[in-house]
Write a protein that holds these residues in place. Structure first.
Motif, PDB file in Angstrom:
ATOM      1  N   PRO A 168      -6.132 -25.477 -18.899  1.00  0.00           N
ATOM      2  CA  PRO A 168      -5.483 -24.343 -19.925  1.00  0.00           C
ATOM      3  C   PRO A 168      -5.613 -22.843 -19.353  1.00  0.00           C
ATOM      4  O   PRO A 168      -6.423 -22.617 -18.429  1.00  0.00           O
ATOM      5  N   HIS A 169      -4.635 -22.059 -19.540  1.00  0.00           N
ATOM      6  CA  HIS A 169      -5.072 -20.715 -19.057  1.00  0.00           C
ATOM      7  C   HIS A 169      -4.487 -19.699 -20.359  1.00  0.00           C
ATOM      8  O   HIS A 169      -3.584 -20.311 -21.266  1.00  0.00           O
ATOM      9  N   CYS A 209      -6.373 -13.760 -16.743  1.00  0.00           N
ATOM     10  CA  CYS A 209      -6.433 -15.010 -17.703  1.00  0.00           C
ATOM     11  C   CYS A 209      -7.934 -14.765 -18.327  1.00  0.00           C
ATOM     12  O   CYS A 209      -9.052 -14.385 -17.527  1.00  0.00           O
ATOM     13  N   HIS A 217     -11.513 -18.058 -13.638  1.00  0.00           N
ATOM     14  CA  HIS A 217     -10.194 -17.985 -13.781  1.00  0.00           C
ATOM     15  C   HIS A 217      -9.670 -16.693 -13.224  1.00  0.00           C
ATOM     16  O   HIS A 217      -8.638 -16.536 -12.454  1.00  0.00           O
ATOM     17  N   MET A 222      -6.189 -15.289 -11.094  1.00  0.00           N
ATOM     18  CA  MET A 222      -5.331 -14.810 -12.299  1.00  0.00           C
ATOM     19  C   MET A 222      -5.557 -13.370 -13.049  1.00  0.00           C
ATOM     20  O   MET A 222      -6.440 -13.365 -14.039  1.00  0.00           O
TER      21      MET A 222
HETATM   22 CU   LIG Z   1      -6.704 -19.230 -16.264  1.00  0.00          CU
END
Ligand SMILES: [Cu+2]
Length: 377
Positions: A168-169, A209, A217, A222
């Motif tokens: 998931p992001h 993220c 993340h 991200m």
């Molecule tokens: Cu992420």
């Protein structure tokens, strides 16, 4: 047997475990392994709820602030991946064939018509950050950093995130004032989430993220910068975006180095750099002319360290601490951009030469947070 050795009743242990995980997740601190225990208890206390523009797989994390939901922790969905690293899914696939490119720091013009429409994909992809190093990236749109966004105060930013990755992001725009539980929540593979906002203040803002653990993340790639220009344009200038970040890398395997979560926790980076590549603007400098005003929109993406921004042989005529043209200080040699922060640095190039711009915290400058501004006559 003393009291500490006494076995805890099963129900009490479960309660304590849930309490701990709830608190950890609320702080976006869910860590690999711990979250796995949570999953194995089978005692989830709330269910997915799809609403807004999210797909059915997106979750609200409705007992918690932000979007942290331990069921969506990065460690859960791919137990076979190299533990605690970014070598998930396709993050390392094809790495030896990945080519290096200079990340263009030029600020593009603001989106026309007062509206920015973005549809980005969260992707796992190898990214070559130097001739000899490719990293297993978790990315927005396949590169580190993600794309530069440029708009003006009051414009409408309509953003859609589609998640192509197994993990998931999510997306957290620091330029937005918006309910994070709704808009910044995690999106599972194959699903999309759309939200809209209108930036209230000008400045250089980080996006990233926000899925737990956020450290992992951001540390895996991200992040990026949205530049919000004031409605009344600033003085004409050559404008560039510099996003500083750290890489914490495991040893190479199959031609790629994965990001290492334990090293991120230790906050001793292998590389600190501007726009995702160590020393890239030493090899291929930023070039302007004598008399040009140069404006750097500087974001420190971290995940953990600031950028102590300085240009050797120059002084900043102005540093806008936020909301330019307001909050300007003058005659500045060095100023610190906090992790998760952004500032605007202006100088006028009166003489020709080669001016190094650095993180003057030199342990980090030495690790790659340095470039050269060439001023040509
Ligand atoms: Cu992420």
């Amino acid at each position: 047997m003393n009291e500490q050795d006494a076995p805890m009743p099963q129900d009490l242990r479960a309660t304590d475990r849930r309490t701990f995980l709830s608190r950890a997740a609320a702080l976006s601190l869910a860590i690999p392994g711990v979250a796995l225990v949570s999953c194995s208890t089978g005692q989830q206390e709330h269910t997915d709820t799809a609403h807004g523009a999210a797909g059915p797989g997106a979750t609200t994390g409705n007992r918690q602030p932000h979007n942290s939901d331990s069921r969506l922790d990065s460690s859960l969905l791919e137990p076979e991946h190299r533990a605690g690293t970014s070598a998930t899914g396709s993050a390392a696939v094809g790495a030896p064939n990945t080519t290096y490119h200079r990340w263009d720091p030029t600020l593009p013009p603001p989106a026309p018509g007062g509206r920015v429409q973005l549809h980005w994909h969260a992707r796992e992809a190898p990214v070559r950050i130097s001739d000899d190093t490719a990293v297993a990236g978790w990315t927005f749109e396949g590169d580190i950093p993600g794309p530069i966004v440029h708009c003006r105060v009051g414009d409408t930013v309509e953003f859609t995130l589609t998640n192509d990755a197994d993990i998931p992001h999510s997306m957290d725009f620091h330029a937005a004032q918006i309910d994070p539980k709704e808009s910044f929540k995690s999106v599972v593979k194959g699903q999309s989430l759309t939200f809209t906002y209108r930036p209230k203040h000008a400045g250089a803002f980080m996006y990233h993220c926000g899925t737990a653990p956020v450290l992992m993340h951001i540390g895996s790639g991200m992040f990026g910068c949205i530049v919000v220009s004031p409605r009344e344009p600033l003085p004409p200038a050559k404008e560039f975006v510099l996003v500083q970040n750290e890489f914490y890398l495991a040893d190479a395997a199959q031609g790629v180095r994965a990001s290492d979560y334990q090293k991120m926790l230790n906050t001793l980076p292998d590389i600190v750099c501007f726009n995702g590549r160590p020393n890239q603007y030493v090899k291929e400098p930023i070039r302007v002319k004598v008399g040009d005003r140069v404006r750097f929109w500087v974001v420190s993406a971290g995940p953990s360290h600031p950028c102590n921004f300085h240009v050797v042989g120059e002084q900043f005529d102005k540093v806008y601490l936020g909301a330019p043209p307001g909050n300007a200080i003058t005659g500045v040699q060095t100023f610190t951009v906090a992790p998760g922060g952004g500032m605007v640095f202006e100088l006028v190039c009166d003489v020709p030469g080669e001016f190094p711009f650095v993180n003057h915290g030199f342990g980090h400058g030495q690790k790659g947070a340095v470039g050269i501004l060439v001023v040509e006559s």
